[in-house]
Scaffold this active site. Structure first.
Site, PDB file in Angstrom:
ATOM      1  N   GLU A 132       1.109 -41.776   1.547  1.00 35.68           N
ATOM      2  CA  GLU A 132       0.679 -42.314   2.831  1.00 35.68           C
ATOM      3  C   GLU A 132      -0.655 -41.690   3.195  1.00 35.68           C
ATOM      4  O   GLU A 132      -0.958 -40.564   2.800  1.00 35.68           O
ATOM      5  CB  GLU A 132       1.681 -41.961   3.917  1.00 35.68           C
ATOM      6  CG  GLU A 132       3.050 -42.549   3.717  1.00 35.68           C
ATOM      7  CD  GLU A 132       3.913 -42.333   4.946  1.00 35.68           C
ATOM      8  OE1 GLU A 132       3.971 -43.243   5.780  1.00 35.68           O
ATOM      9  OE2 GLU A 132       4.500 -41.252   5.095  1.00 35.68           O
ATOM     10  N   GLU A 133      -1.395 -42.393   4.044  1.00 29.43           N
ATOM     11  CA  GLU A 133      -2.685 -41.877   4.484  1.00 29.43           C
ATOM     12  C   GLU A 133      -2.535 -40.597   5.307  1.00 29.43           C
ATOM     13  O   GLU A 133      -3.487 -39.844   5.456  1.00 29.43           O
ATOM     14  CB  GLU A 133      -3.452 -42.929   5.283  1.00 29.43           C
ATOM     15  CG  GLU A 133      -2.688 -43.607   6.429  1.00 29.43           C
ATOM     16  CD  GLU A 133      -2.317 -42.714   7.569  1.00 29.43           C
ATOM     17  OE1 GLU A 133      -3.160 -41.896   7.955  1.00 29.43           O
ATOM     18  OE2 GLU A 133      -1.185 -42.820   8.069  1.00 29.43           O
ATOM     19  N   SER A 134      -1.338 -40.365   5.832  1.00 27.81           N
ATOM     20  CA  SER A 134      -1.115 -39.244   6.735  1.00 27.81           C
ATOM     21  C   SER A 134      -0.838 -37.947   5.962  1.00 27.81           C
ATOM     22  O   SER A 134       0.066 -37.199   6.317  1.00 27.81           O
ATOM     23  CB  SER A 134       0.045 -39.566   7.668  1.00 27.81           C
ATOM     24  OG  SER A 134       1.191 -39.953   6.915  1.00 27.81           O
ATOM     25  N   THR A 146       5.218 -47.776   7.265  1.00 28.81           N
ATOM     26  CA  THR A 146       5.002 -46.345   7.464  1.00 28.81           C
ATOM     27  C   THR A 146       6.329 -45.575   7.449  1.00 28.81           C
ATOM     28  O   THR A 146       7.307 -46.031   8.024  1.00 28.81           O
ATOM     29  CB  THR A 146       4.309 -46.139   8.824  1.00 28.81           C
ATOM     30  OG1 THR A 146       3.033 -46.762   8.759  1.00 28.81           O
ATOM     31  CG2 THR A 146       4.149 -44.668   9.159  1.00 28.81           C
ATOM     32  N   ARG A 189       3.517 -32.324   3.957  1.00 25.11           N
ATOM     33  CA  ARG A 189       2.152 -32.873   3.936  1.00 25.11           C
ATOM     34  C   ARG A 189       1.216 -31.975   3.138  1.00 25.11           C
ATOM     35  O   ARG A 189       1.519 -30.802   2.937  1.00 25.11           O
ATOM     36  CB  ARG A 189       1.599 -32.987   5.355  1.00 25.11           C
ATOM     37  CG  ARG A 189       2.368 -33.952   6.221  1.00 25.11           C
ATOM     38  CD  ARG A 189       1.677 -34.150   7.546  1.00 25.11           C
ATOM     39  NE  ARG A 189       2.408 -35.153   8.296  1.00 25.11           N
ATOM     40  CZ  ARG A 189       1.888 -35.925   9.245  1.00 25.11           C
ATOM     41  NH1 ARG A 189       0.610 -35.792   9.568  1.00 25.11           N
ATOM     42  NH2 ARG A 189       2.616 -36.804   9.864  1.00 25.11           N
ATOM     43  N   ASP A 221       1.982 -28.664   6.101  1.00 24.31           N
ATOM     44  CA  ASP A 221       2.350 -28.744   7.516  1.00 24.31           C
ATOM     45  C   ASP A 221       3.615 -27.943   7.830  1.00 24.31           C
ATOM     46  O   ASP A 221       4.121 -27.203   6.983  1.00 24.31           O
ATOM     47  CB  ASP A 221       2.504 -30.210   7.937  1.00 24.31           C
ATOM     48  CG  ASP A 221       3.737 -30.857   7.336  1.00 24.31           C
ATOM     49  OD1 ASP A 221       4.139 -30.444   6.233  1.00 24.31           O
ATOM     50  OD2 ASP A 221       4.304 -31.767   7.971  1.00 24.31           O
ATOM     51  N   ARG A 254      12.938 -36.699  17.391  1.00 22.98           N
ATOM     52  CA  ARG A 254      12.041 -35.633  17.838  1.00 22.98           C
ATOM     53  C   ARG A 254      11.937 -35.656  19.346  1.00 22.98           C
ATOM     54  O   ARG A 254      11.664 -36.704  19.931  1.00 22.98           O
ATOM     55  CB  ARG A 254      10.640 -35.813  17.258  1.00 22.98           C
ATOM     56  CG  ARG A 254      10.598 -35.423  15.821  1.00 22.98           C
ATOM     57  CD  ARG A 254       9.195 -35.417  15.280  1.00 22.98           C
ATOM     58  NE  ARG A 254       9.301 -35.524  13.839  1.00 22.98           N
ATOM     59  CZ  ARG A 254       8.284 -35.659  13.025  1.00 22.98           C
ATOM     60  NH1 ARG A 254       7.057 -35.694  13.494  1.00 22.98           N
ATOM     61  NH2 ARG A 254       8.471 -35.748  11.731  1.00 22.98           N
ATOM     62  N   LYS A 297       8.248 -36.657   0.787  1.00 27.41           N
ATOM     63  CA  LYS A 297       6.899 -36.279   0.417  1.00 27.41           C
ATOM     64  C   LYS A 297       6.868 -34.771   0.231  1.00 27.41           C
ATOM     65  O   LYS A 297       7.714 -34.063   0.757  1.00 27.41           O
ATOM     66  CB  LYS A 297       5.878 -36.785   1.420  1.00 27.41           C
ATOM     67  CG  LYS A 297       6.057 -36.360   2.853  1.00 27.41           C
ATOM     68  CD  LYS A 297       4.992 -37.058   3.698  1.00 27.41           C
ATOM     69  CE  LYS A 297       4.999 -36.550   5.109  1.00 27.41           C
ATOM     70  NZ  LYS A 297       5.536 -37.533   6.051  1.00 27.41           N
ATOM     71  N   ARG A 346      -2.359 -45.599  16.925  1.00 24.63           N
ATOM     72  CA  ARG A 346      -3.067 -45.293  15.684  1.00 24.63           C
ATOM     73  C   ARG A 346      -3.835 -46.541  15.244  1.00 24.63           C
ATOM     74  O   ARG A 346      -3.245 -47.617  15.124  1.00 24.63           O
ATOM     75  CB  ARG A 346      -2.087 -44.900  14.590  1.00 24.63           C
ATOM     76  CG  ARG A 346      -1.200 -43.716  14.936  1.00 24.63           C
ATOM     77  CD  ARG A 346      -0.766 -42.980  13.663  1.00 24.63           C
ATOM     78  NE  ARG A 346       0.341 -42.081  13.874  1.00 24.63           N
ATOM     79  CZ  ARG A 346       0.268 -40.898  14.475  1.00 24.63           C
ATOM     80  NH1 ARG A 346      -0.881 -40.478  14.973  1.00 24.63           N
ATOM     81  NH2 ARG A 346       1.339 -40.133  14.603  1.00 24.63           N
ATOM     82  N   HIS A 385       4.672 -31.603  11.792  1.00 26.79           N
ATOM     83  CA  HIS A 385       3.400 -30.990  12.167  1.00 26.79           C
ATOM     84  C   HIS A 385       3.271 -30.805  13.675  1.00 26.79           C
ATOM     85  O   HIS A 385       2.247 -30.304  14.142  1.00 26.79           O
ATOM     86  CB  HIS A 385       2.264 -31.880  11.668  1.00 26.79           C
ATOM     87  CG  HIS A 385       2.370 -33.265  12.207  1.00 26.79           C
ATOM     88  ND1 HIS A 385       3.326 -34.143  11.765  1.00 26.79           N
ATOM     89  CD2 HIS A 385       1.695 -33.890  13.182  1.00 26.79           C
ATOM     90  CE1 HIS A 385       3.222 -35.270  12.445  1.00 26.79           C
ATOM     91  NE2 HIS A 385       2.237 -35.142  13.320  1.00 26.79           N
ATOM     92  N   LYS A 396      16.534 -34.468  11.298  1.00 30.51           N
ATOM     93  CA  LYS A 396      16.621 -35.710  10.518  1.00 30.51           C
ATOM     94  C   LYS A 396      17.750 -35.589   9.511  1.00 30.51           C
ATOM     95  O   LYS A 396      18.048 -34.495   9.033  1.00 30.51           O
ATOM     96  CB  LYS A 396      15.290 -36.045   9.845  1.00 30.51           C
ATOM     97  CG  LYS A 396      14.672 -34.947   9.029  1.00 30.51           C
ATOM     98  CD  LYS A 396      13.301 -35.368   8.500  1.00 30.51           C
ATOM     99  CE  LYS A 396      12.625 -34.201   7.807  1.00 30.51           C
ATOM    100  NZ  LYS A 396      11.367 -34.545   7.193  1.00 30.51           N
TER     101      LYS A 396
HETATM  102  C1  VG1 Z   1       3.579 -40.135  11.118  1.00 28.47           C
HETATM  103  C2  VG1 Z   1       2.737 -40.668   9.979  1.00 28.47           C
HETATM  104  C3  VG1 Z   1       3.640 -41.232   8.889  1.00 28.47           C
HETATM  105  C4  VG1 Z   1       4.612 -40.137   8.439  1.00 28.47           C
HETATM  106  C5  VG1 Z   1       5.370 -39.596   9.629  1.00 28.47           C
HETATM  107  C6  VG1 Z   1       6.269 -38.440   9.278  1.00 28.47           C
HETATM  108  O1  VG1 Z   1       4.345 -41.178  11.681  1.00 28.47           O
HETATM  109  O2  VG1 Z   1       1.849 -41.637  10.430  1.00 28.47           O
HETATM  110  O3  VG1 Z   1       2.850 -41.687   7.835  1.00 28.47           O
HETATM  111  O4  VG1 Z   1       5.530 -40.652   7.502  1.00 28.47           O
HETATM  112  O5  VG1 Z   1       4.456 -39.137  10.619  1.00 28.47           O
HETATM  113  O6  VG1 Z   1       5.559 -37.396   8.695  1.00 28.47           O
HETATM  114  P1  VG1 Z   1       3.910 -41.967  13.010  1.00 28.47           P
HETATM  115  O7  VG1 Z   1       5.033 -42.924  13.287  1.00 28.47           O
HETATM  116  O8  VG1 Z   1       3.695 -40.934  14.066  1.00 28.47           O
HETATM  117  O9  VG1 Z   1       2.633 -42.632  12.673  1.00 28.47           O
HETATM  118  V1  VG1 Z   1       5.962 -35.798   9.060  1.00 28.47           V
HETATM  119  O10 VG1 Z   1       5.149 -34.787   7.984  1.00 28.47           O
HETATM  120  O11 VG1 Z   1       5.517 -35.762  10.633  1.00 28.47           O
HETATM  121  O12 VG1 Z   1       7.629 -35.778   8.878  1.00 28.47           O
HETATM  122 CO    CO Z   2       5.959 -32.995   7.792  1.00 30.79          CO
END
Ligand code: VG1
Ligand code: CO
Length: 541
Positions: A363-365, A344, A282, A277, A22, A376, A496, A114, A126
């Site tokens: 995941e919590e996210s 994670t 998400r 998202d 990214r 997901k 975080r 997101h 990805k």
């Molecule tokens: C974040 C979240 C993680 C998730 C990742 C990708 O990563 O914390 O739980 O798997 O985003 O999600 P990081 O390294 O910024 O904490 V997504 O929907 O952004 O592909």
């Molecule tokens: Co996403």
């Protein structure tokens, strides 16, 4: 076929993070930046000759240009069949579904999830492998190494392909199939859930539902599934047209960025609200005046999986990322199934699913999913909830409160400190890591540290070990502090801090108030103010 070999030189920093590479759009727009990375991905595949590749994305700015570049490079690298979502659209879970269904060797998903989109915002790419899931750590390491020494990439001369019309186009030996991005995914959802009773609920007059697609990729999917197939009224889906800048918003389903949805549900007295998202992986779940924490959502779905046809025979096991609260562990214990704790990021769940060890994970996210794909899946989670609401006739808040009364409650919050100076962040983490050995046995306001370490994960399937996956500090009163730096940001560093605490009564308590002692202790042990100058987090979820 005239294959052009183009000379190039490496860019530093093409290292995939938690979920792909990214960067700012302008970084991707540099000459050969995208090409170098895509060639490195193709070089990491055993052989592209005769294989199928899936390509699609969340529709953000630069998607279309990137797809044209990828098509030409894929053909030059020997792919025989390219499957492309119409207009370049494929949500992350739909891409996973399509890769699996059509036996592709993998897929390129163009998304920064997101993160905001537009010329000055973020782009991402990805690679997902043949099982439909994110590339493993060893594969992303090898891709990164290739980008550091790359000297050439392959492409062909060709006119831009019309990706807006469903159909087939032949170029040299390759067949390009532009597919309806929604149909395969919607069919899969229909196989998993009890669409009959869900339709009765959504098309009836007693239940009011709103889904916020946040001008991102899930709009067309939500319209097909909720409105066309499940009979929900038209106004149930809002912000349904994907825009390349997401309407200028963060396509991030949380209480801050999906504030409109929250307001509609609360003010209009709706029963159920949900959002997804940028790339559709998400989910946020809310009831009337009731927010469901994603950790609780995972636990509740696992506890109620027997009400969903595809999982009615029982779950093989469950998994959660380490920072996610231990609510699902309690459900697993009661069900007598295994619960795995992974680092994670979704890439760690794939092996467990391929090996038949787990059915649900999260995941919590705001990420939850099952072994129906290897990503997901935001809409899947929303459909799980609708299926359970239809089966039980209970409201969102009743379901969650019943759950807490059986299992107890894991209070959970995450505090994010965004765009902090990268060097200060690194020093802060280094100091914290060095202090860990000395923390065990220390007592703070009557609470003692029972464990303090850097989390390492040994994959039980392939034996690979991932180190330094976040600091864990466990307390003897059931509290836990987890600290890590984000691997998805594009500006500076994001800290975080995850905080959770198990309670067996007083469920109505305000989470931030109840966790205040833990939050203060975390801030002190990490030295947030000292290293970053910050006194308050930017985002609290
Ligand atoms: C974040 C979240 C993680 C998730 C990742 C990708 O990563 O914390 O739980 O798997 O985003 O999600 P990081 O390294 O910024 O904490 V997504 O929907 O952004 O592909
Ligand atoms: Co996403």
């Amino acid at each position: 076929m005239n294959r052009n070999v183009i000379e190039t030189t490496p860019y530093s920093g093409q290292k995939p993070g938690t979920s792909g590479l990214r960067k700012k759009v302008r970084v991707f727009q540099q000459p050969n930046y995208l090409e170098n990375f895509v060639q490195a991905v193709f070089d990491s595949i055993d052989s592209c000759q005769g294989q199928t590749l899936v390509v699609g994305g969340d529709g953000r700015y630069f998607n279309r240009e990137a797809i044209q570049t990828i098509i030409k490079m894929a053909i030059a690298n020997g792919f025989e069949r390219l499957i492309i979502g119409q207009s370049g659209i494929l949500s992350t879970p739909a891409a996973s579904c399509v890769i699996r269904k059509y036996g592709a060797v993998g897929g390129l998903v163009l998304s920064a999830s997101h993160n905001p989109g537009g010329p000055d915002e973020d782009f991402g790419i990805k690679f997902n492998r043949a099982n439909g899931g994110p590339a493993s750590e060893s594969q992303t390491d090898s891709i990164h190494q290739t980008t550091e020494r790359i000297t050439r990439y392959f492409t062909i001369d060709a006119e831009p392909i019309d990706i807006d019309r469903v159909g087939e186009i032949r170029i040299h030996d390759a067949l390009i199939k532009v597919i309806d991005p929604v149909a395969d995914y919607a069919d899969l959802m229909q196989e998993l859930f009890d669409f009959h009773s869900m339709k009765q609920l959504l098309s009836g007059t007693n239940f009011k539902f709103r889904f916020d697609a946040m001008h991102a990729v899930t709009g067309p999917y939500a319209q097909e599934i909720f409105i066309n197939r499940l009979g929900a009224p038209k106004e149930s889906v809002i912000n349904a047209t994907p825009k390349d800048d997401f309407g200028g918003h963060h396509p991030d389903p949380n209480l801050v960025h999906a504030a409109d949805l929250v307001q509609q549900v609360n003010v209009q007295g709706l029963d159920f609200g949900a959002a997804s998202d940028g790339d559709g992986d998400r989910n946020m779940i809310i009831g009337h005046q009731f927010y469901v924490n994603p950790c609780d959502s995972l636990a509740l779905l696992a506890a109620n999986a027997d009400k969903i046809p595809a999982y009615a025979n029982g779950l093989k096991g469950v998994a959660r990322s380490m920072p996610t609260s231990r609510a699902v562990d309690r459900v697993a214990e009661k069900l007598g199934i295994n619960c795995y704790e992974t680092p994670t990021g979704w890439k760690f769940f794939g092996n467990l699913m391929d090996d038949g060890r787990i059915s649900f994970c999260g995941e919590e996210s705001f990420g939850t999913s099952s072994d129906h794909v290897r990503e997901k899946d935001g809409l899947w989670a929303v459909l799980c909830w609708i299926n359970i609401l239809a089966a039980t006739g209970q409201s969102v808040s009743e379901l969650v409160q019943d759950h807490w009364s059986i299992y107890g409650k894991d209070l959970f919050t995450r505090h994010d400190y965004e765009s902090i100076d990268s060097d200060s962040a690194a020093k802060m983490m280094e100091r914290l890591t060095l202090s860990l050995d000395g923390l065990v046995g220390e007592t703070y306001h009557g609470v003692s540290v029972t464990l303090a370490d850097q989390f390492s994960y040994s994959d039980p399937v392939d034996g690979s070990v991932s180190h330094n996956q976040g600091v864990r500090i466990l307390l003897d009163n059931g509290g836990r502090i987890v600290v890590r730096l984000s691997g998805t940001g594009t500006e500076g560093a994001t800290l975080r801090v995850y905080l959770d605490q198990f309670i067996e009564e007083g469920f109505q308590t305000d989470t931030q108030v109840a966790l205040k002692p833990l939050i203060d202790l975390a801030n002190q042990l990490i030295g947030i103010k000292e290293f970053t100058g910050r006194t308050e987090p930017d985002v609290v979820t």
